[in-house]
Design an enzyme around this catalytic site. Structure first.
Site, mmCIF file in Angstrom:
data_model
loop_
_atom_site.group_PDB
_atom_site.id
_atom_site.type_symbol
_atom_site.label_atom_id
_atom_site.label_comp_id
_atom_site.label_asym_id
_atom_site.label_seq_id
_atom_site.Cartn_x
_atom_site.Cartn_y
_atom_site.Cartn_z
ATOM 1 N N SER A 55 39.934 26.089 -6.442
ATOM 2 C CA SER A 55 39.182 27.075 -6.580
ATOM 3 C C SER A 55 38.719 27.521 -5.276
ATOM 4 O O SER A 55 37.700 28.557 -5.115
ATOM 5 C CB SER A 55 37.913 26.548 -7.370
ATOM 6 O OG SER A 55 38.365 26.500 -8.541
ATOM 7 N N LYS A 84 39.179 31.138 -4.578
ATOM 8 C CA LYS A 84 38.308 31.979 -5.283
ATOM 9 C C LYS A 84 37.445 32.804 -4.190
ATOM 10 O O LYS A 84 37.066 33.671 -4.597
ATOM 11 C CB LYS A 84 37.337 31.402 -6.337
ATOM 12 C CG LYS A 84 38.294 31.042 -7.436
ATOM 13 C CD LYS A 84 37.564 30.315 -8.462
ATOM 14 C CE LYS A 84 38.621 29.709 -9.393
ATOM 15 N NZ LYS A 84 38.246 28.771 -10.542
ATOM 16 N N TYR A 98 29.359 25.681 -9.696
ATOM 17 C CA TYR A 98 29.249 25.485 -11.131
ATOM 18 C C TYR A 98 27.948 25.115 -11.442
ATOM 19 O O TYR A 98 26.917 25.421 -10.917
ATOM 20 C CB TYR A 98 30.386 24.787 -11.673
ATOM 21 C CG TYR A 98 31.556 25.061 -11.005
ATOM 22 C CD1 TYR A 98 32.311 26.434 -10.911
ATOM 23 C CD2 TYR A 98 32.296 24.055 -10.276
ATOM 24 C CE1 TYR A 98 33.372 26.629 -10.202
ATOM 25 C CE2 TYR A 98 33.599 24.352 -9.639
ATOM 26 C CZ TYR A 98 33.817 25.477 -9.660
ATOM 27 O OH TYR A 98 35.288 25.715 -8.683
HETATM 28 N N1 GLN Z 1 43.036 25.849 -11.127
HETATM 29 C C1 GLN Z 1 42.047 25.361 -11.561
HETATM 30 C C2 GLN Z 1 41.544 25.762 -13.133
HETATM 31 O O1 GLN Z 1 41.679 26.901 -13.039
HETATM 32 C C3 GLN Z 1 40.817 25.452 -10.637
HETATM 33 C C4 GLN Z 1 39.468 24.883 -11.181
HETATM 34 C C5 GLN Z 1 38.413 24.288 -9.686
HETATM 35 O O2 GLN Z 1 39.127 24.154 -8.761
HETATM 36 N N2 GLN Z 1 37.417 24.145 -10.040
HETATM 37 O O3 GLN Z 1 41.119 24.757 -13.826
#
Ligand code: GLN
Length: 303
Positions: free
Chosen positions: A63, A66, A239
């Protein structure tokens, strides 16, 4: 300040924690990663870099990607993305879809999976066929042309994609995906599967510590946009543990379930830390502890 000495002290302080936490089990390929690893890198705004431990071992950025897809979208299309994605903390797990139903397909922020899928879709619409804007950005900023997705990680995630597929179909049902669901998911998994070391990632994120500007003075983003990306990292980068990270560390940051965390000290440096063991929110346990040590020892926090 002797930054190398600071990193070595932090390494000693967190050594007893190496291996703690749980590797991401829902992506089998990530579950196979040796948990007994720890690396940390710092890239100062003058370009000098420091590292300890496994700072040159590539890991799955997950993530953390992102942040960079949001950067590319803002750079190519300004504020347009905010008509499709919110920028409020979710207080929910990274893969939650609970809020999507009553928000009528508008994700709370670009750093939870739902929001990142919309950003991926938006970026797809802004890219030439065959263009790989995320890889190009990461390779250029990190100065490492070898950066690439790990196809086995991408395939492993695609094989266990019930949750992300559900989110993508729900987005699509509200008309908030413009490309076919399968294409968006495939691009998203590729982005998450990119492998980089803490040294690569700290270098790639360094422009966020310099108000969007590279060390050579050229912009990746305007200072105003960089300020905004840092703000979203601070409020939504972890999160349902965003406030916990602000409380313990006090920096804009972004985690990934590969165990990496990118953190930014605006005006000073970019930091990346990696340890594969996660806490219950999906954030690196040792990474949180190391960054807590870093801001406590240096006094470099936004608070
Ligand atoms: N590729 C992971 C997912 O979609 C990314 C989630 C993360 O790193 N928090 O679940």
């Amino acid at each position: 300040m002797d930054m190398q000495a600071v990193l070595e002290e932090i390494h000693e302080a967190v050594r007893p924690m190496i291996g703690s936490g749980t590797v991401a089990e829902y992506i089998p390929r990530l579950a196979a990663v040796n948990p007994d690893q720890f690396g940390m890198s710092v890239v100062m705004n003058d370009g000098t870099s420091y590292g300890v431990g496994d700072c040159e071992v590539p890991f799955s950025i997950q993530s953390i990607s992102k942040v960079f897809t949001l950067v590319l979208t803002l750079d190519r299309d300004g504020d347009e993305i905010w008509t499709r994605v919110g920028r409020e903390p979710s207080g929910a797990a990274f893969n939650s879809l609970a809020q999507l139903e009553y928000k009528r397909g508008i994700p709370r922020n670009p750093f939870m999976n739902a929001g990142a899928l919309v950003v991926t879709d938006h970026l797809l619409g802004l890219s030439e066929a065959g263009e790989q804007p995320l890889l190009e950005l990461l390779r250029a900023e990190a100065g490492n042309p070898a950066i690439a997705p790990d196809p086995l990680v991408a395939a492993s995630e695609a094989d266990h994609a019930d949750r992300n597929s559900s989110i993508a179909y729900l987005l699509s049902s509200f008309g908030n995906l413009r490309n076919p669901v399968g294409d968006v998911l495939a691009h998203y998994f590729e982005q998450c599967a990119i492998a980089m070391s803490t040294r690569d990632l700290a270098a790639a994120g360094a422009f966020l510590a310099r108000g969007g500007i590279r060390q050579d003075g050229t912009p990746v983003l305007s200072p105003r946009q960089a300020k905004r990306v840092n703000a979203v990292m601070l409020t939504a980068g972890f999160y349902d543990a965003a406030a916990e990270f602000a409380y313990r560390v006090g920096l804009p940051g972004k985690s990934g379930v590969g165990g990496g965390i990118l953190a930014i000290v605006p005006g000073k440096c970019s930091i990346c830390v990696w340890g594969p063991g996660l806490d219950s929110s999906g954030n690196s346990m040792i990474g949180m502890a190391a960054l807590d040590e870093f801001t406590s020892r240096t006094g470099w926090s936004v608070f």
